[in-house]
Design an enzyme around this catalytic site. Structure first.
Site, PDB file in Angstrom:
ATOM      1  N   HIS A  64       7.768  -4.875   7.699  1.00  0.00           N
ATOM      2  CA  HIS A  64       8.712  -3.969   7.050  1.00  0.00           C
ATOM      3  C   HIS A  64      10.010  -4.060   7.842  1.00  0.00           C
ATOM      4  CE1 HIS A  64       9.418   0.180   5.012  1.00  0.00           C
ATOM      5  NE2 HIS A  64      10.568  -0.441   5.245  1.00  0.00           N
ATOM      6  N   CYS A 110       3.064   2.994   9.202  1.00  0.00           N
ATOM      7  CA  CYS A 110       3.264   4.318   8.622  1.00  0.00           C
ATOM      8  C   CYS A 110       3.880   5.262   9.651  1.00  0.00           C
ATOM      9  CB  CYS A 110       1.937   4.881   8.132  1.00  0.00           C
ATOM     10  SG  CYS A 110       2.088   6.505   7.354  1.00  0.00           S
ATOM     11  N   PRO A 124       0.844  -1.201   0.000  1.00  0.00           N
ATOM     12  CA  PRO A 124       0.000   0.000   0.000  1.00  0.00           C
ATOM     13  C   PRO A 124       0.873   1.241   0.000  1.00  0.00           C
ATOM     14  CG  PRO A 124       0.044  -1.003   2.188  1.00  0.00           C
ATOM     15  CD  PRO A 124       0.770  -1.935   1.273  1.00  0.00           C
ATOM     16  N   MET A 125       0.657   2.140  -0.965  1.00  0.00           N
ATOM     17  CA  MET A 125       1.482   3.350  -1.080  1.00  0.00           C
ATOM     18  C   MET A 125       0.580   4.539  -1.364  1.00  0.00           C
ATOM     19  SD  MET A 125       4.760   1.844  -3.237  1.00  0.00           S
ATOM     20  CE  MET A 125       3.782   0.797  -4.332  1.00  0.00           C
ATOM     21  N   MET A 126       0.615   5.505  -0.466  1.00  0.00           N
ATOM     22  CA  MET A 126      -0.254   6.665  -0.582  1.00  0.00           C
ATOM     23  C   MET A 126      -0.025   7.392  -1.903  1.00  0.00           C
ATOM     24  SD  MET A 126      -2.177   6.618   2.057  1.00  0.00           S
ATOM     25  CE  MET A 126      -2.935   8.237   1.984  1.00  0.00           C
ATOM     26  N   GLY A 142      10.407  -4.294   2.227  1.00  0.00           N
ATOM     27  CA  GLY A 142      11.459  -3.308   2.422  1.00  0.00           C
ATOM     28  C   GLY A 142      12.635  -3.474   1.480  1.00  0.00           C
ATOM     29  N   GLY A 143      12.758  -2.575   0.491  1.00  0.00           N
ATOM     30  CA  GLY A 143      13.940  -2.527  -0.361  1.00  0.00           C
ATOM     31  C   GLY A 143      14.089  -3.667  -1.350  1.00  0.00           C
ATOM     32  N   LYS A 171       0.260  -5.197   9.191  1.00  0.00           N
ATOM     33  CA  LYS A 171       1.538  -4.786   8.593  1.00  0.00           C
ATOM     34  C   LYS A 171       2.236  -3.868   9.591  1.00  0.00           C
ATOM     35  CE  LYS A 171       3.694  -2.854   4.430  1.00  0.00           C
ATOM     36  NZ  LYS A 171       4.507  -1.780   5.027  1.00  0.00           N
ATOM     37  N   GLY A 222       7.464  -2.880  -2.839  1.00  0.00           N
ATOM     38  CA  GLY A 222       7.018  -1.500  -2.682  1.00  0.00           C
ATOM     39  C   GLY A 222       7.253  -0.670  -3.927  1.00  0.00           C
TER      40      GLY A 222
END
Length: 343
Positions: free
Chosen positions: A173, A102, A19-21, A214-215, A141, A235
């Site tokens: 994460h 977040c 999920p990415m704003m 993550g990454g 998450k 991501g």
């Protein structure tokens, strides 16, 4: 191989787009689905207040093609979270996820996101209420730690506390979140990745479904992580280089789709959205990375970004131009194969 239809019959491994704003909108999710039928899609984080008081349809509507799809909720009021989780189930979502990762100041002030790691009992209460309200899976998450809570033992305590509710799926994460002193952007890069902590969690709690985030940028990295955990969440790379999702299809022995075939499927969707009143630029911003690392990719981005494309004809012209650029490069390589090989 059978293709995933929903979360309940998801085969191993679980591979998802984070999920990415402002990024994982319904337009992006439709586009991303064209690359791979098995990838699990997440919405942007939606707060309970936005759903309850800001118009549910605006925040919950999606395209049927997006399944399997997870609604990520932000909140800390157990009753509100339960209400929104039930709404999500009624809306047809396959799963609901609680955001405990977040790091932004805005969500901290509303007791949302990573700051909740400091209150595992409250998170457990929230998850228990959410699970009691629905039949679909409810997941969490979270980060490996925050601020002064950075040890593996503290993360394990958080997971164990929440797992007592019956929740058995945790997306981790692999960075701590420094809520004091770092911006959300810096929290995506500055704290070092500690993949070993996530591997350790799976070793210590083999009965839980543990996914890592993550990454992660390549198929090879994904395959390496899957030696240690049950799933991988991709991501920003899935946004900037969406064809990675097609390459990940190798995990299920899927044939990778052609980029131009993807655009052939995307064009009717773009036309439909424009008929609904959506500006073309709102949609094209999500497809700028389609030809990442290929000849003509820069001109493709330039043609579609900044409002340069105003009609579908402009998009079609950009497609023709990049196809010609790729053909010219291919012809050059064939014509100079021997000299290129010797250089």
């Amino acid at each position: 191989m059978t293709i995933i239809k929903n979360i309940e019959n998801t085969q191993s491994p679980r591979i998802s787009v984070a999920p990415m704003m402002d990024w994982t909108t319904r337009d992006y999710r439709f586009f991303a689905r064209l690359f791979n039928p098995n990838i699990i899609m997440y919405t942007e984080m939606v707060t309970t207040g936005a759903i309850l008081f800001g118009g549910a349809a605006r925040h919950l509507d999606y395209n049927n093609e997006e399944h399997p799809i997870v609604l990520q909720l932000g909140g800390s009021n157990p009753k509100d979270l339960a209400t929104c989780t039930k709404m999500a189930q009624d809306w047809g979502y396959d799963e609901v996820n609680l955001n405990v990762g977040c790091p932004s100041d805005r969500v901290q002030n509303n007791k949302i996101g990573a700051c909740l790691m400091a209150e595992p009992d409250l998170v457990a209460e929230c998850i228990a209420e959410m699970r009691n309200a629905v039949d679909i899976p409810v997941t969490v998450k979270h980060r490996i730690g925050i601020d002064d809570m950075q040890s593996y033992e503290e993360m394990l305590h958080f997971v164990d506390t929440v797992a007592k509710t019956g929740c058995d799926n945790f997306i981790v994460h692999a960075r701590i979140a420094l809520l004091q002193g770092l911006s959300p952007k810096e929290n995506r890069d500055v704290p070092p990745l500690r993949y070993e902590d996530v591997y350790h969690l799976k070793q210590d709690r083999p009965n839980l479904l543990i996914e890592i985030n993550g990454g992660i940028k390549t198929l090879a990295e994904t395959q390496e992580h899957l030696k240690h955990v049950d799933g991988v969440m991709i991501g920003r790379e899935a946004y900037h280089n969406p064809y990675l999702l097609a390459e990940l299809g190798q995990l299920w022995n899927l044939e990778a789709p052609d980029r131009f075939e993807i655009m052939a499927q995307m064009m009717p969707y773009i036309a439909k959205r424009m008929e609904e009143g959506a500006p073309l630029s709102i949609i094209t911003r999500h497809i700028l990375g389609l030809f990442q690392n290929l000849p003509g990719a820069r001109k493709w981005r330039q043609a579609l970004s900044g409002g340069n494309a105003k009609t579908l004809k402009d998009v079609e012209t950009a497609l023709i131009n990049i196809q010609e650029a790729m053909q010219r490069t291919e012809e050059y390589i064939k014509e100079n194969q021997s000299s290129l090989a010797s250089s």
